[in-house]
Design a protein around this motif. Structure first.
Motif, short mmCIF file in Angstrom:
data_model
loop_
_atom_site.label_atom_id
_atom_site.label_comp_id
_atom_site.label_asym_id
_atom_site.label_seq_id
_atom_site.Cartn_x
_atom_site.Cartn_y
_atom_site.Cartn_z
N MET A 1 7.61 -10.68 -5.67
CA MET A 1 7.85 -11.41 -6.92
C MET A 1 7.41 -12.87 -6.81
SD MET A 1 8.99 -9.37 -9.27
CE MET A 1 9.61 -10.48 -10.54
N ALA A 2 7.38 -13.38 -5.58
CA ALA A 2 6.95 -14.76 -5.37
C ALA A 2 5.42 -14.89 -5.44
CB ALA A 2 7.47 -15.27 -4.03
N GLY A 3 4.72 -13.77 -5.55
CA GLY A 3 3.25 -13.82 -5.64
C GLY A 3 2.60 -14.29 -4.35
N PRO A 4 2.88 -13.62 -3.23
CA PRO A 4 2.39 -14.11 -1.93
C PRO A 4 0.87 -14.06 -1.80
CG PRO A 4 3.31 -11.90 -1.70
CD PRO A 4 3.62 -12.34 -3.10
N GLN A 5 0.35 -15.08 -1.10
CA GLN A 5 -1.04 -15.06 -0.64
C GLN A 5 -1.09 -14.39 0.73
OE1 GLN A 5 -3.74 -16.63 -2.41
NE2 GLN A 5 -2.17 -16.47 -3.99
N ILE A 6 -0.01 -14.55 1.46
CA ILE A 6 0.14 -13.88 2.75
C ILE A 6 1.61 -13.56 2.93
CG2 ILE A 6 0.19 -16.12 3.97
CD1 ILE A 6 -1.03 -14.66 6.41
N LEU A 7 1.86 -12.33 3.40
CA LEU A 7 3.24 -11.85 3.54
C LEU A 7 3.58 -11.74 5.03
CD1 LEU A 7 5.56 -10.72 1.73
CD2 LEU A 7 4.52 -8.46 1.98
N LEU B 1 -0.74 0.01 1.76
CA LEU B 1 -1.35 -0.01 0.43
C LEU B 1 -1.61 -1.44 -0.03
CD1 LEU B 1 -2.02 1.64 -2.23
CD2 LEU B 1 0.33 1.17 -2.90
N LEU B 2 -0.61 -2.28 0.12
CA LEU B 2 -0.76 -3.69 -0.29
C LEU B 2 -1.89 -4.35 0.48
CD1 LEU B 2 3.03 -4.59 -0.46
CD2 LEU B 2 1.43 -4.65 -2.40
N ASN B 3 -1.98 -4.02 1.76
CA ASN B 3 -3.02 -4.59 2.60
C ASN B 3 -4.40 -4.10 2.16
OD1 ASN B 3 -4.48 -3.93 5.65
ND2 ASN B 3 -4.10 -6.02 4.98
N ARG B 4 -4.50 -2.82 1.85
CA ARG B 4 -5.81 -2.29 1.42
C ARG B 4 -6.24 -2.91 0.10
NH1 ARG B 4 -3.51 2.23 3.54
NH2 ARG B 4 -3.00 3.13 1.52
N ARG C 1 4.64 -8.70 -15.26
CA ARG C 1 3.59 -7.95 -14.55
C ARG C 1 4.01 -7.71 -13.08
NH1 ARG C 1 -0.28 -8.08 -11.36
NH2 ARG C 1 0.11 -10.23 -10.71
N ARG C 2 4.50 -8.77 -12.45
CA ARG C 2 4.91 -8.63 -11.05
C ARG C 2 6.09 -7.67 -10.92
NH1 ARG C 2 4.95 -14.89 -8.78
NH2 ARG C 2 2.79 -15.34 -9.33
N ARG C 3 7.04 -7.76 -11.87
CA ARG C 3 8.22 -6.91 -11.80
C ARG C 3 7.81 -5.43 -11.95
NH1 ARG C 3 12.42 -5.23 -15.19
NH2 ARG C 3 14.54 -5.75 -14.51
N GLU C 4 6.91 -5.18 -12.89
CA GLU C 4 6.45 -3.81 -13.11
C GLU C 4 5.76 -3.27 -11.86
OE1 GLU C 4 7.39 -2.10 -15.61
OE2 GLU C 4 6.30 -0.38 -14.76
N ARG C 5 4.99 -4.13 -11.24
CA ARG C 5 4.26 -3.75 -10.02
C ARG C 5 5.25 -3.37 -8.90
NH1 ARG C 5 0.92 -1.37 -7.31
NH2 ARG C 5 -0.16 -2.38 -5.59
N VAL C 6 6.27 -4.21 -8.73
CA VAL C 6 7.27 -3.95 -7.68
C VAL C 6 7.99 -2.63 -7.97
CG1 VAL C 6 9.49 -4.74 -6.75
CG2 VAL C 6 7.61 -6.36 -7.03
N LEU C 7 8.33 -2.40 -9.22
CA LEU C 7 9.09 -1.19 -9.55
C LEU C 7 8.20 0.06 -9.47
CD1 LEU C 7 11.31 -2.57 -12.46
CD2 LEU C 7 11.85 -2.36 -10.02
N THR C 8 6.91 -0.12 -9.62
CA THR C 8 5.98 1.00 -9.41
C THR C 8 5.84 1.29 -7.92
OG1 THR C 8 4.78 0.30 -11.37
CG2 THR C 8 3.63 1.82 -9.92
N LEU C 9 5.78 0.23 -7.13
CA LEU C 9 5.66 0.42 -5.67
C LEU C 9 6.94 1.03 -5.10
CD1 LEU C 9 4.03 -2.95 -4.56
CD2 LEU C 9 3.00 -0.69 -4.27
N PHE C 10 8.08 0.61 -5.64
CA PHE C 10 9.37 1.09 -5.14
C PHE C 10 10.19 1.67 -6.29
CE2 PHE C 10 8.37 -2.57 -2.25
CZ PHE C 10 8.21 -1.84 -1.08
N PRO C 11 9.88 2.91 -6.69
CA PRO C 11 10.58 3.49 -7.84
C PRO C 11 12.10 3.55 -7.64
CG PRO C 11 8.75 4.89 -7.13
CD PRO C 11 8.88 3.80 -6.12
N ARG C 12 12.53 3.59 -6.38
CA ARG C 12 13.97 3.66 -6.14
C ARG C 12 14.69 2.40 -6.63
NH1 ARG C 12 15.63 5.91 -0.40
NH2 ARG C 12 13.55 6.56 0.21
N LEU C 13 13.97 1.29 -6.63
CA LEU C 13 14.58 0.06 -7.14
C LEU C 13 14.74 0.13 -8.66
CD1 LEU C 13 12.75 -2.73 -5.08
CD2 LEU C 13 14.94 -1.61 -4.59
#
Ligand SMILES: Nc1ncnc2c1ncn2[C@@H]1O[C@H](COP(=O)(O)OP(=O)(O)OP(=O)(O)O)[C@@H](O)[C@H]1O
Ligand SMILES: [Mg+2]
Length: 248
Positions: A165-171, A194-197, A127-139
């Motif tokens: 990918m580490a599942g941050p509570q705060i970045l 976007l992540l903040n919103r 789930r996290r990997r899919e999310r990251v790749l959706t946020l950054f399609p270039r990756l």
């Protein structure tokens, strides 16, 4: 930049997710951070601005316990163990360091996997990997590519992706725009917005004040290792406003 890069409503009034009291840090006998008090509300994006050598990176390192420090750091009301970066990271306080800190000889996919090395839940990993790749399609297009061969902007996306990918509570981000062209910087900051919103609390360290001011709910100015001012970005209408605080 698109209008979607707008600050989320401030939640400064809510109880802080992260706060410091009298946080100081030293390298050997040289003190680089002096009695810093900051707070980050749940869902807030807080920018820390300041010139070279102001102590911005040191502040992030001190939050994580990566540099000798004194004072208190509280996370969701509980005092964090100091000088214990593993314990801090396990709470979900995740740093994207200055210079990105990705593993250049490894593939993009392996770098992402490393970000989640504590995670044993395969479904959550996917789930996290899919999310990251959706946020950054270039990756997504470059999963098999050696990370060090990517452009600076792509490497910064990977550094943020790995942190997610580490599942941050705060970045915590240390100058994500460093060395990048304005366009890719805009793309990356838009994603942070976007992540903040969506509710992620973020501490954004930047030298490029105008970019950070577009996103931030609140701003701390750091000068010579001390908080020189705490500002509402809406009150900063010109560069002169900031300069006044920098050189006060
Ligand atoms: N590893 C270190 N050993 C000794 N002194 C250090 C070390 N890292 C930073 N310092 C000193 O601490 C002070 C604050 O440095 P820091 O890197 O936190 O500043 P910064 O605001 O992040 O600057 P920049 O915008 O250039 O990244 C500086 O005087 C710097 O020389
Ligand atoms: Mg720095």
């Amino acid at each position: 930049m698109s209008p979607s890069v707008a600050a989320a409503p401030t939640t400064a009034a809510s109880s802080p997710i992260l706060s410091t009291t009298g946080l100081s840090a030293s390298y050997g006998h040289a003190r680089a951070l002096h009695e810093v008090d900051i707070r980050v509300g749940e869902g807030e994006l807080v920018a820390v601005l300041g010139p070279n050598g102001a102590g911005k990176s040191t502040l992030l390192r001190a939050l994580l316990g990566l540099v000798a420090n004194s004072g208190e750091v509280r996370f969701r009301g509980a005092s964090l163990p100091r000088q214990n970066a593993v314990a801090v990271a396990s709470r979900g306080i995740v740093l994207v360091p200055e210079g990105r800190g990705i593993f250049g000889p490894m593939s993009v996919a392996d770098n992402l996997e490393l970000g989640a090395y504590r995670l044993h839940d395969k479904a959550e990993f996917a789930r996290r990997r899919e999310r990251v790749l959706t946020l950054f399609p270039r990756l997504k297009e470059r999963l098999g590519q050696v990370a060090g061969s990517m452009s600076g902007g792509e490497q910064q996306m990977l550094a943020i992706g790995r942190a997610l990918m580490a599942g941050p509570q705060i970045l915590l981000l240390d100058e994500p725009s460093l060395g990048l062209a304005p366009r890719v910087t805009g793309e990356i900051l838009e994603t942070l917005g976007l992540l903040n919103r969506e509710g992620l609390a973020i501490v954004l360290v930047e030298q490029k004040a105008p970019l950070a001011l577009k996103l931030a709910n609140r701003v701390y100015l750091l000068s010579l290792g001390r908080i020189a001012a705490e500002l509402d970005p809406r009150d900063i209408t010109s560069h002169d406003d900031l300069a006044q605080h920098y050189f006060a």
